[in-house]
Design a protein around this motif. Structure first.
Motif, PDB file in Angstrom:
ATOM      1  N   VAL A 222       7.115  46.592   6.915  1.00  0.00           N
ATOM      2  CA  VAL A 222       6.119  45.812   6.171  1.00  0.00           C
ATOM      3  C   VAL A 222       5.662  46.596   4.947  1.00  0.00           C
ATOM      4  O   VAL A 222       5.576  46.058   3.833  1.00  0.00           O
ATOM      5  CB  VAL A 222       4.917  45.463   7.072  1.00  0.00           C
ATOM      6  CG1 VAL A 222       3.835  44.755   6.257  1.00  0.00           C
ATOM      7  CG2 VAL A 222       5.354  44.587   8.245  1.00  0.00           C
ATOM      8  N   GLU A 223       5.387  47.881   5.136  1.00  0.00           N
ATOM      9  CA  GLU A 223       4.916  48.700   4.018  1.00  0.00           C
ATOM     10  C   GLU A 223       5.995  48.885   2.969  1.00  0.00           C
ATOM     11  O   GLU A 223       5.728  48.785   1.773  1.00  0.00           O
ATOM     12  CB  GLU A 223       4.444  50.054   4.529  1.00  0.00           C
ATOM     13  CG  GLU A 223       3.820  50.925   3.455  1.00  0.00           C
ATOM     14  CD  GLU A 223       2.964  52.033   4.013  1.00  0.00           C
ATOM     15  OE1 GLU A 223       2.010  52.442   3.322  1.00  0.00           O
ATOM     16  OE2 GLU A 223       3.241  52.477   5.152  1.00  0.00           O
ATOM     17  N   ALA A 224       7.221  49.148   3.415  1.00  0.00           N
ATOM     18  CA  ALA A 224       8.312  49.358   2.459  1.00  0.00           C
ATOM     19  C   ALA A 224       8.566  48.105   1.634  1.00  0.00           C
ATOM     20  O   ALA A 224       8.777  48.171   0.419  1.00  0.00           O
ATOM     21  CB  ALA A 224       9.583  49.770   3.200  1.00  0.00           C
ATOM     22  N   ALA A 225       8.557  46.945   2.288  1.00  0.00           N
ATOM     23  CA  ALA A 225       8.777  45.688   1.569  1.00  0.00           C
ATOM     24  C   ALA A 225       7.648  45.409   0.590  1.00  0.00           C
ATOM     25  O   ALA A 225       7.878  44.977  -0.549  1.00  0.00           O
ATOM     26  CB  ALA A 225       8.917  44.537   2.556  1.00  0.00           C
ATOM     27  N   VAL A 231       3.170  43.826  -3.949  1.00  0.00           N
ATOM     28  CA  VAL A 231       2.599  42.529  -3.595  1.00  0.00           C
ATOM     29  C   VAL A 231       1.079  42.522  -3.650  1.00  0.00           C
ATOM     30  O   VAL A 231       0.431  43.568  -3.580  1.00  0.00           O
ATOM     31  CB  VAL A 231       3.068  42.097  -2.188  1.00  0.00           C
ATOM     32  CG1 VAL A 231       4.579  42.030  -2.125  1.00  0.00           C
ATOM     33  CG2 VAL A 231       2.512  43.021  -1.114  1.00  0.00           C
ATOM     34  N   ASP A 232       0.516  41.326  -3.753  1.00  0.00           N
ATOM     35  CA  ASP A 232      -0.921  41.128  -3.618  1.00  0.00           C
ATOM     36  C   ASP A 232      -1.278  40.518  -2.271  1.00  0.00           C
ATOM     37  O   ASP A 232      -2.451  40.490  -1.891  1.00  0.00           O
ATOM     38  CB  ASP A 232      -1.446  40.192  -4.722  1.00  0.00           C
ATOM     39  CG  ASP A 232      -1.689  40.936  -6.024  1.00  0.00           C
ATOM     40  OD1 ASP A 232      -1.947  42.151  -5.967  1.00  0.00           O
ATOM     41  OD2 ASP A 232      -1.599  40.307  -7.089  1.00  0.00           O
ATOM     42  N   ARG A 264      -3.732  50.246   2.380  1.00  0.00           N
ATOM     43  CA  ARG A 264      -3.077  51.204   1.470  1.00  0.00           C
ATOM     44  C   ARG A 264      -2.427  50.493   0.293  1.00  0.00           C
ATOM     45  O   ARG A 264      -2.429  50.992  -0.828  1.00  0.00           O
ATOM     46  CB  ARG A 264      -2.022  52.019   2.227  1.00  0.00           C
ATOM     47  CG  ARG A 264      -2.588  53.120   3.083  1.00  0.00           C
ATOM     48  CD  ARG A 264      -1.524  54.137   3.465  1.00  0.00           C
ATOM     49  NE  ARG A 264      -0.492  53.587   4.323  1.00  0.00           N
ATOM     50  CZ  ARG A 264      -0.561  53.529   5.652  1.00  0.00           C
ATOM     51  NH1 ARG A 264      -1.650  53.967   6.268  1.00  0.00           N
ATOM     52  NH2 ARG A 264       0.443  53.045   6.364  1.00  0.00           N
ATOM     53  N   GLY A 265      -1.866  49.324   0.558  1.00  0.00           N
ATOM     54  CA  GLY A 265      -1.196  48.569  -0.499  1.00  0.00           C
ATOM     55  C   GLY A 265      -2.116  47.679  -1.302  1.00  0.00           C
ATOM     56  O   GLY A 265      -1.698  47.085  -2.297  1.00  0.00           O
ATOM     57  N   ASN A 266      -3.381  47.535  -0.850  1.00  0.00           N
ATOM     58  CA  ASN A 266      -4.362  46.685  -1.531  1.00  0.00           C
ATOM     59  C   ASN A 266      -3.879  45.236  -1.603  1.00  0.00           C
ATOM     60  O   ASN A 266      -3.935  44.599  -2.646  1.00  0.00           O
ATOM     61  CB  ASN A 266      -4.681  47.223  -2.928  1.00  0.00           C
ATOM     62  CG  ASN A 266      -5.886  46.525  -3.557  1.00  0.00           C
ATOM     63  OD1 ASN A 266      -6.748  45.991  -2.860  1.00  0.00           O
ATOM     64  ND2 ASN A 266      -5.929  46.508  -4.885  1.00  0.00           N
TER      65      ASN A 266
END
Length: 357
Positions: A222-225, A231-232, A264-266
């Motif tokens: 999920v994080e890598a993608a 992404v938002d 982490r990805g916001n």
């Protein structure tokens, strides 16, 4: 908005950075929250599936209609999801099925009708059989009503190449940043394929994938993608399958580890509580869907459950019920009063101000 490569058919994208010409509009306020998930974890955005139209389990408007769009705007929904096809002469139209029989008073395949003929086909309120005054809408008409008021999620029912025309239309209307498209990711190979396809479509897009827990269970993927596409948001599917018992946890895509990845990805976590025809209630949300929230009268076990598990976007057939409950229970942060809301249309769409193709 974080810029990345262009998106493709069946993918979820928020397009481009908002232009200064839209500053202060309702859509700009929505975009600010969409693009800054970590600042708005206490606010749950509502997406009206096929533009919404249900109230207490009964359909008030034809699906994918401009009347439903106007109602979603008046309710304060952040986004409508609509489906895109073409007429026989190539016009981009808003229609879910490849056949007209279920949603209009016409019969036969959509591709069998030119746009002038589709103008004679009127949308039908499913479940009641009521024929409305609204003809099959074009995408241009739909976007003209939505512009600066609400985001629009385009579910592309066509080929990848057709996305180019959809994006070009939105850009010509100076609202590409307000349009969204979507599709699935499930493996590293799929990620690579999507990136290659996006590169062919063009530049300037931001991609948001759909992931389902029958294929994706690893937070690292999920994080890598998410990182691959900057992404938002990510649309998460918790399959109900044949299970009689509803989910107690939300499944692997609503784990503490995935929520940490989202922070982490916001980006936002999106859940689908809307119904699927001929499938058990909550088919995409582990049994916790609109039927339980509204018909059975347990909104806390649906809207509250998903909000507490990190969902900050809910796609529903019942936007009124969702917004009212979320607001009453502290899951909605009011927007600034930047403009008067559009009045709800109780029956038919007013097409008098729409462009005629």
């Amino acid at each position: 908005m974080r810029a990345v490569l262009a998106g493709t058919a069946s993918f979820f994208l928020a397009l481009g950075l908002a232009t200064s010409g839209h500053a202060g509009s309702r859509a700009e306020e929505i975009l600010e929250r969409f693009e800054n998930a970590n600042q708005w974890r206490d606010h749950v955005m509502v997406v009206a599936h096929r533009a919404g139209g249900l109230q207490d389990g009964k359909r008030r408007f034809a699906e994918n209609s401009i009347a439903a769009l106007r109602d979603a705007i008046s309710l304060g929904a952040e986004m409508v999801e609509i489906d895109i096809r073409r007429s026989a002469d190539g016009e981009l139209i808003v229609m879910h099925d490849s056949w007209l029989d279920r949603t209009t008073d016409c019969k036969g395949e959509v591709l069998g009708y030119a746009m002038t003929e589709l103008r004679k086909c009127h949308l039908v309120v499913e479940g009641t059989g009521d024929v409305t005054a609204e003809p099959v809408p074009t995408l241009r008409e739909y976007l003209s009503v939505a512009k600066d008021k609400i985001l629009v999620n385009l579910d592309n029912k066509l080929e990848t190449a057709d996305l180019v025309d959809m994006v070009a239309l939105a850009r010509a209307m100076e609202m590409e940043e307000q349009v969204v498209v979507k599709a699935n990711l499930w493996s590293a190979a799929r990620v690579a394929t999507v990136k290659a396809t996006m590169a062919r479509v063009g530049q300037g897009f931001q991609f948001m994938p759909i992931m389902a827990d029958d294929a994706v269970r690893d937070p690292a993927f999920v994080e890598a993608a998410g990182n691959a596409f900057a992404v938002d948001a990510v649309e998460m599917i918790t399959w109900r399958g044949d299970a009689e018992k509803m989910t107690d946890t939300g499944g692997p895509l609503f784990s503490a580890k995935v929520k940490a990845v989202a922070v982490r990805g916001n980006w936002h976590i999106w859940v689908d509580t809307h119904a699927i025809v001929n499938k058990p209630g909550g088919f995409l949300s582990g049994g916790r869907g609109d039927e339980m929230a509204v018909a059975a009268g347990f909104p806390n076990e649906v809207f509250g459950f998903w909000a507490e598990r990190g969902a900050t976007m809910i796609q529903t057939d019942e936007p009124r019920a969702a917004i009212n409950w979320l607001a009453a229970n502290g899951y909605r942060v009011p927007y600034a009063d930047v403009e008067e809301p559009v009045a709800s249309v109780a029956g038919q769409a007013d097409l008098s101000q729409l462009p005629v193709n």
